[in-house]
Structure formats: structure tokens, C-alpha cells
Design a protein around this motif. Structure first.
Motif, PDB file in Angstrom:
ATOM      1  N   HIS A   1       0.826  -1.209   0.000  1.00  0.00           N
ATOM      2  CA  HIS A   1       0.000   0.000   0.000  1.00  0.00           C
ATOM      3  C   HIS A   1       0.861   1.260   0.000  1.00  0.00           C
ATOM      4  CE1 HIS A   1      -3.878  -2.053   1.709  1.00  0.00           C
ATOM      5  NE2 HIS A   1      -3.659  -2.319   0.436  1.00  0.00           N
ATOM      6  N   ASN A   2       2.080   1.155   0.531  1.00  0.00           N
ATOM      7  CA  ASN A   2       2.967   2.323   0.584  1.00  0.00           C
ATOM      8  C   ASN A   2       3.529   2.711  -0.775  1.00  0.00           C
ATOM      9  OD1 ASN A   2       2.629   2.654   3.332  1.00  0.00           O
ATOM     10  ND2 ASN A   2       4.412   1.400   3.861  1.00  0.00           N
ATOM     11  N   ALA A   3       3.248   1.911  -1.791  1.00  0.00           N
ATOM     12  CA  ALA A   3       3.679   2.238  -3.150  1.00  0.00           C
ATOM     13  C   ALA A   3       2.493   2.358  -4.098  1.00  0.00           C
ATOM     14  CB  ALA A   3       4.650   1.168  -3.669  1.00  0.00           C
ATOM     15  N   ASP A   4       1.293   2.359  -3.555  1.00  0.00           N
ATOM     16  CA  ASP A   4       0.076   2.379  -4.368  1.00  0.00           C
ATOM     17  C   ASP A   4      -0.376   3.828  -4.573  1.00  0.00           C
ATOM     18  OD1 ASP A   4      -2.428   2.158  -5.503  1.00  0.00           O
ATOM     19  OD2 ASP A   4      -3.005   0.423  -4.312  1.00  0.00           O
ATOM     20  N   PRO A   5      -0.303   4.353  -5.796  1.00  0.00           N
ATOM     21  CA  PRO A   5      -0.638   5.763  -6.032  1.00  0.00           C
ATOM     22  C   PRO A   5      -2.111   6.094  -5.854  1.00  0.00           C
ATOM     23  CG  PRO A   5      -0.233   4.638  -8.108  1.00  0.00           C
ATOM     24  CD  PRO A   5       0.145   3.674  -7.018  1.00  0.00           C
ATOM     25  N   ARG A   6      -2.946   5.103  -5.596  1.00  0.00           N
ATOM     26  CA  ARG A   6      -4.351   5.401  -5.324  1.00  0.00           C
ATOM     27  C   ARG A   6      -4.514   6.082  -3.969  1.00  0.00           C
ATOM     28  NH1 ARG A   6      -7.089  -0.345  -5.969  1.00  0.00           N
ATOM     29  NH2 ARG A   6      -5.174  -0.841  -4.806  1.00  0.00           N
ATOM     30  N   TYR A   7      -3.501   5.954  -3.112  1.00  0.00           N
ATOM     31  CA  TYR A   7      -3.575   6.567  -1.793  1.00  0.00           C
ATOM     32  C   TYR A   7      -2.923   7.949  -1.825  1.00  0.00           C
ATOM     33  CZ  TYR A   7      -4.906   1.935  -0.203  1.00  0.00           C
ATOM     34  OH  TYR A   7      -5.562   0.741  -0.039  1.00  0.00           O
ATOM     35  N   THR A   8      -3.634   8.919  -1.258  1.00  0.00           N
ATOM     36  CA  THR A   8      -3.172  10.309  -1.298  1.00  0.00           C
ATOM     37  C   THR A   8      -1.798  10.467  -0.672  1.00  0.00           C
ATOM     38  OG1 THR A   8      -5.469  11.057  -1.162  1.00  0.00           O
ATOM     39  CG2 THR A   8      -3.751  12.680  -0.666  1.00  0.00           C
ATOM     40  N   ARG A   9      -1.581   9.839   0.482  1.00  0.00           N
ATOM     41  CA  ARG A   9      -0.286   9.981   1.159  1.00  0.00           C
ATOM     42  C   ARG A   9       0.857   9.442   0.314  1.00  0.00           C
ATOM     43  NH1 ARG A   9       0.865  11.430   6.378  1.00  0.00           N
ATOM     44  NH2 ARG A   9      -0.922  11.924   7.700  1.00  0.00           N
ATOM     45  N   VAL A  10       0.599   8.395  -0.446  1.00  0.00           N
ATOM     46  CA  VAL A  10       1.653   7.828  -1.291  1.00  0.00           C
ATOM     47  C   VAL A  10       2.076   8.843  -2.351  1.00  0.00           C
ATOM     48  CG1 VAL A  10       2.190   6.028  -2.969  1.00  0.00           C
ATOM     49  CG2 VAL A  10       0.954   5.453  -0.872  1.00  0.00           C
ATOM     50  N   ARG A  11       1.114   9.506  -2.954  1.00  0.00           N
ATOM     51  CA  ARG A  11       1.460  10.494  -3.984  1.00  0.00           C
ATOM     52  C   ARG A  11       2.156  11.709  -3.368  1.00  0.00           C
ATOM     53  NH1 ARG A  11      -2.631  11.549  -8.694  1.00  0.00           N
ATOM     54  NH2 ARG A  11      -0.598  12.153  -9.556  1.00  0.00           N
ATOM     55  N   LEU A  12       1.750  12.106  -2.173  1.00  0.00           N
ATOM     56  CA  LEU A  12       2.466  13.181  -1.490  1.00  0.00           C
ATOM     57  C   LEU A  12       3.918  12.780  -1.248  1.00  0.00           C
ATOM     58  CD1 LEU A  12      -0.072  14.389   1.237  1.00  0.00           C
ATOM     59  CD2 LEU A  12       0.739  15.685  -0.727  1.00  0.00           C
ATOM     60  N   ARG A  13       4.114  11.539  -0.815  1.00  0.00           N
ATOM     61  CA  ARG A  13       5.445  11.042  -0.450  1.00  0.00           C
ATOM     62  C   ARG A  13       6.338  10.882  -1.676  1.00  0.00           C
ATOM     63  NH1 ARG A  13       4.090   6.085   2.281  1.00  0.00           N
ATOM     64  NH2 ARG A  13       3.349   7.574   3.822  1.00  0.00           N
TER      65      ARG A  13
END
Length: 318
Positions: A179-191
């Protein structure tokens, strides 16, 4: 990152937290990832530590991940390591629902002890950016507190790269959450997209600057909250608030008084927009109806309204 001294840096941060908050025993929230695994290693070496490992059941093989984390915790010297299985609902979206279920499980299992969480300076920077983007007010931009009982965050001044380096120093293999590499999550794209771009455009140091901004805002927020707590009893009329007295207050204090009053009246999960709408019953009154606010009620809704110069609360059956 191969950084000698990473474990020593973490030990200093966790040791300072323990001294500041008089901790003799604690729990630690362990996912198996690098941040929480490094925190667990250092915490267990400093104090008797219970590892609490939440299985959200959202990914195939989650039981294996949690069992591995449990064994790692015991190998690191934890006095106990418990796997907490939760049912994740749908309210608040996938990230919000998982977070709600996780915190509820940790709170239930901690048996009165504080719980250390492995949020880092990078997490704090991401939180500030989320608050800015959502326009959710200074309370959100102020980020996470180091200690917000029972939750302790001793690594808020430590970069995420240090926890990875600490795992390498200790010979630990962290779990890599997909999940930490999944661009569907907002935090991942911020990171992975937003923060690197800001670092490039602004010449570096952005994460630290955002964390410092959060610290400054948190100090201001806590001072204004204390003033609101002292002011609230002075303008109560029965169970309501006198609008004339409210109107005389500075906006920052007035909205905090309203927020505190709503929370004491049973409101939950208040948004900045809801508070501003209730505030408009004081500052822009033209006979409008009540404002619905969040609550724990199941078959009724909680409303704030105005009557005879007083803000009041009432419920309406759904």
C-alpha cells in the motif's frame, strides 16, 4: 541508506521521550515496517515493552505478516507481543476506516499503558501538506503531538531514512507494505511525487520546514485552546452560549469556544466548515436554521441553532 549511528539516534530520541513523560513501561504499535520495527527494537531495549500488532485483514497473507512481526518483537526482547485482528468498516474511506479500527484495537489492548507510534518527521510533513490541501484549519496543519495521551510519537524529529538505516544496522528485515507504493492513496502520492518536487523547487529542507511550521502552530493552538477553556464557563447561559458575549470575542477564540461547547454537548468529528457555519449563527445571523454537526447518535442528528440570543443544541430523529 547506510548510516552508522542510526540506532544511537533513535535511542536518543526514544530515551528523551521516556524521560520527558516519565514512562516506566509502554506498548508499541508494530506493523512490521521499517519505522515501527526500528522503534520496537529501541523501545524494548529501554523499557519493558508490549508489542501490539494489528491485522487489518485487507491483504492476502496478512496473517503471515503479523506472525512474522510478532516473532521479531519477541526476538527483540519485548515482554509480550499480541496480534489484534480487526474488522475494517467503510466510513471515512479505506485509509480512514483502517485507521479508526487500528486505533480502537490499540486502545482496547493497551491495558492503561501509553502506546508508542512510529510516526516520523516525514509523516508529520505529509500531515501538514494534507491539512493545507484540504483547508481543514490550523488544528490540522499543526500536525501530530509528541504525546497526546495515550499516544506517544518519539520519532517525530527523526527522518524515515534513519529508521531504515537502523534496521540495516540491527540486521532486521522489515515488511514492505504494498500500500505504501500504491498511487491510489493520497499519502503515497504526497510522499513520492509532491514532497520530492517541493524539495527540488525550493532547494531542500522542505520536510523539516513543514515540521517546524507544525510545531509553531501547535504552540499557538494550545495557547488559544487554553484561553477558550477559561472563557467557555463565563459565557454559558444554561446549557447554551450567549451570542452577544461570543460576538465580542476575537474570531480565533470564539470558534474554539464554539468547538469546545459542541464537543461537550456530544458532537464528534467536527470539521472546520461545520464550526464556521455555527459561528455564522453569531456573526452573520439572519434567522437561518440550525447547523447539523457530527455525533455518535445512531437514530438522530445533532444540531446547533440560535434562539433568543443564545446558541443551543438539539437533536432531531432521523
Amino acid at each position: 541508506m547506510d548510516r552508522p549511528g542510526a540506532v544511537a539516534e533513535l535511542r536518543a530520541a526514544v530515551g528523551a521521550f521516556a524521560a520527558a513523560h516519565d514512562c516506566e513501561r509502554w506498548c508499541v504499535g508494530l506493523s512490521g515496517g521499517a519505522d515501527s520495527l526500528a522503534l520496537t527494537a529501541v523501545a524494548a531495549a529501554l523499557r519493558p515493552t508490549v508489542a501490539l500488532i494489528v491485522d487489518h485483514g485487507l491483504q492476502a497473507g496478512s496473517a503471515t505478516v503479523t506472525q512474522t512481526a510478532r516473532q521479531q518483537a519477541l526476538n527483540l526482547g519485548c515482554v509480550d507481543a499480541q496480534i489484534l485482528t480487526v474488522d475494517v468498516g467503510a466510513a471515512g474511506g479505506p485509509e480512514g476506516a483502517a485507521r479508526t479500527a487500528r486505533y480502537r484495537a490499540l486502545d482496547h489492548a493497551r491495558t492503561g499503558l501509553p502506546v508508542l507510534l512510529a510516526h516520523t518527521l516525514d509523516d508529520q510533513a505529509e500531515t501538514v501538506l494534507l491539512g493545507l490541501g484540504r483547508g481543514s484549519g490550523t488544528r490540522s496543519i499543526a500536525g501530530m503531538r509528541e504525546f497526546d495521551a495515550p499516544w506517544g510519537r518519539p520519532l517525530l524529529a527523526v527522518r524515515r531514512a534513519v529508521t531504515r538505516a537502523a534496521c540495516a544496522e540491527l540486521g532486521l528485515t522489515p515488511w514492505e507494505d504494498p500500500h505504501n507504493a500504491d498511487p491510489r492513496y493520497t499519502r503515497v502520492r504526497l510522499r513520492t511525487e509532491v514532497l520530492p518536487l517541493l524539495e527540488e523547487v525550493l532547494g531542500g529542507g522542505v520536510a523539516g520546514a513543514l515540521a517546524r511550521t507544525a510545531a509553531a502552530l501547535r504552540e499557538d493552538t494550545e495557547a488559544l485552546d487554553a484561553l477558550a477553556e477559561r472563557t467557555l464557563p463565563e459565557i454559558m447561559r444554561g446549557e447554551g452560549l450567549e451570542t452577544a458575549a461570543l460576538a465580542a470575542l476575537p474570531a480565533a477564540v470564539r470558534r474554539r469556544v464554539i468547538r469546545l461547547w459542541l464537543l461537550e454537548g456530544g458532537a464528534r468529528d467536527l470539521t472546520s466548515l461545520q464550526i464556521r457555519r455555527v459561528d455564522a449563527l453569531v456573526t452573520a445571523w439572519h434567522g437561518q436554521g440550525g447547523v447539523a454537526v457530527g455525533s455518535a447518535l445512531r437514530r438522530a442528528r445533532l444540531f446547533a441553532g440560535r434562539r433568543d440570543g443564545v446558541l443551543t443544541m438539539h437533536t432531531e430523529t432521523v
